[in-house]
Design a protein around this motif. Structure first.
Motif, PDB file in Angstrom:
ATOM      1  N   ASP A  20      -8.070   3.408   2.595  1.00 26.74           N
ATOM      2  CA  ASP A  20      -8.263   2.866   1.250  1.00 26.74           C
ATOM      3  C   ASP A  20      -8.477   1.355   1.250  1.00 26.74           C
ATOM      4  N   THR A  32      -3.612   4.336   1.646  1.00 27.63           N
ATOM      5  CA  THR A  32      -3.585   4.472   3.098  1.00 27.63           C
ATOM      6  C   THR A  32      -4.386   3.354   3.748  1.00 27.63           C
ATOM      7  N   THR A  66       0.831  -1.210   0.000  1.00 25.46           N
ATOM      8  CA  THR A  66       0.000   0.000   0.000  1.00 25.46           C
ATOM      9  C   THR A  66       0.864   1.258   0.000  1.00 25.46           C
ATOM     10  N   ARG A  67       1.997   1.193   0.658  1.00 29.98           N
ATOM     11  CA  ARG A  67       2.896   2.354   0.664  1.00 29.98           C
ATOM     12  C   ARG A  67       3.450   2.605  -0.740  1.00 29.98           C
ATOM     13  N   GLU A  68       3.832   1.530  -1.414  1.00 31.61           N
ATOM     14  CA  GLU A  68       4.366   1.672  -2.767  1.00 31.61           C
ATOM     15  C   GLU A  68       3.321   2.229  -3.717  1.00 31.61           C
ATOM     16  N   ARG A  84       0.927   4.223  -2.779  1.00 30.53           N
ATOM     17  CA  ARG A  84       0.437   5.484  -2.196  1.00 30.53           C
ATOM     18  C   ARG A  84      -1.022   5.378  -1.728  1.00 30.53           C
TER      19      ARG A  84
END
Length: 334
Positions: A267, A263, A257-259, A261
């Motif tokens: 999300d 949250t 999820t960080r890659e 973008r």
């Protein structure tokens, strides 16, 4: 002991009685022997002692090295076993259950016959029935940890994997999620199968369409969870929640999820299974199912040690409870 006997002018049998604490010895003789023990720096030869009693002094932990060695799960297993063995005469030996030399259960019995181990704790064996069937006919003192085995005569300690995933599904469904994905474990593991089946049965009961409940299979590693997240979260109708069959893959999902973008949980909500120590400290803290890994390992080791002391085979099936731990990685659907 011979040196002590000569030094004190007594028999080796008398020295043995003093050291073992068994048998009648005068107070004066006992004091003389203990003084000689200290002065001569006597150390018990545990190898010779064990051989004399037809023991190796080792309890084997047999588990699939790939995916477990170095993991938090493995660490909890060893901690649980050590918590029991630290007060006994036994130490630990490790064996790779998926190595070619242990491709069937009967091979494990050779460890006992050749005095390499006095008993075995078999951790999370695969679902191959022929492999498990051999356990029931083996004379080897053995306890299976992490999987329920219904074969007669096989002692096992497990937890309710099915109920754990079911409770996670209920939690997410109650938060309004209807597009729920599942990242399962390797195909050969019966525990992975139980968790996956719990997810499929829940979706069937709630009449969730196949399209709304995508299924992915990983290998319990962080990387496989990350790969699953990158794939699932870039679909046209991405899931609003993802359940991973273990915490390591859930950690990988959060990294994905960080890659991308995204949250968590705004999300996508993410849930795991294990409640490893690291799961409370990642960001966001992981909602997961607490699996009593330490307790299962300790209970299995305790059953094995008690059986070895009584010179009998371990018996019985123990099912430990799991519980849902709700943290910050799950939330209501936006």
């Amino acid at each position: 002991m011979e040196d002590i006997a000569k030094d004190c002018g007594i028999s080796m049998m008398t020295v043995s009685r003093v050291i073992s604490g068994k048998g009648l010895v005068s107070a004066a003789t006992r004091e003389k022997v203990l003084e000689a023990v200290k002065r001569l720096d006597f150390q018990i030869n545990t190898v010779a002692s064990n051989l004399a009693r037809s023991r190796s002094g080792f309890i084997g932990i047999a588990l699939p090295f790939h995916g477990l060695i170095g993991s938090d799960y493995f660490g909890e297993i060893v901690r649980g076993v050590q918590s029991v063995l630290m007060d006994t005469e036994w130490d630990i030996s490790l064996f790779d259950i998926r190595a070619r030399t242990f491709e069937d259960g009967a091979k494990l019995q050779q460890l006992h016959r050749t005095r390499k181990v006095d008993g075995l704790l078999v951790i999370a064996p695969n679902a191959h029935e022929a492999f498990l069937e051999t356990f029931s006919s083996m004379r080897l003192p053995l306890v299976v940890v992490g999987k329920r085995v219904d074969h007669r005569g096989v002692c096992c300690v497990s937890c309710d994997d099915y109920q754990g995933i079911e409770s996670m599904c209920e939690h997410l469904h109650g938060l309004g999620h209807r597009r729920i994905a599942f990242v399962g474990g390797p195909a050969g593991f019966s525990v992975a199968h139980a968790r996956e089946q719990a997810f499929l049965d829940f979706c069937a009961r709630k009449r969730l369409s196949k399209k709304s409940r995508p299924l992915w299979r990983g290998d319990y590693s962080f990387k496989s969870g990350c790969d699953a997240g990158l794939a699932l979260l870039q679909t046209e109708e991405r899931p609003t929640a993802i359940i991973a069959a273990n915490d390591a893959m859930a950690h990988g999902l959060i990294e994905a999820t960080r890659e991308l973008r995204l949250t968590v949980p705004r999300d996508v909500s993410i849930g795991g299974f294990d409640d490893l120590p690291s799961s409370e400290n990642i960001h966001p803290a992981l909602t997961t199912v607490h699996q009593p890994v330490f307790e299962m390992a300790a209970h299995g080791a305790r059953l094995l040690v008690e059986a070895l002391n009584k010179q009998v085979r371990p018996e019985g099936r123990s099912l430990l409870k799991v519980r849902l731990i709700v943290r910050q990685s799950t939330g209501s659907i936006a």
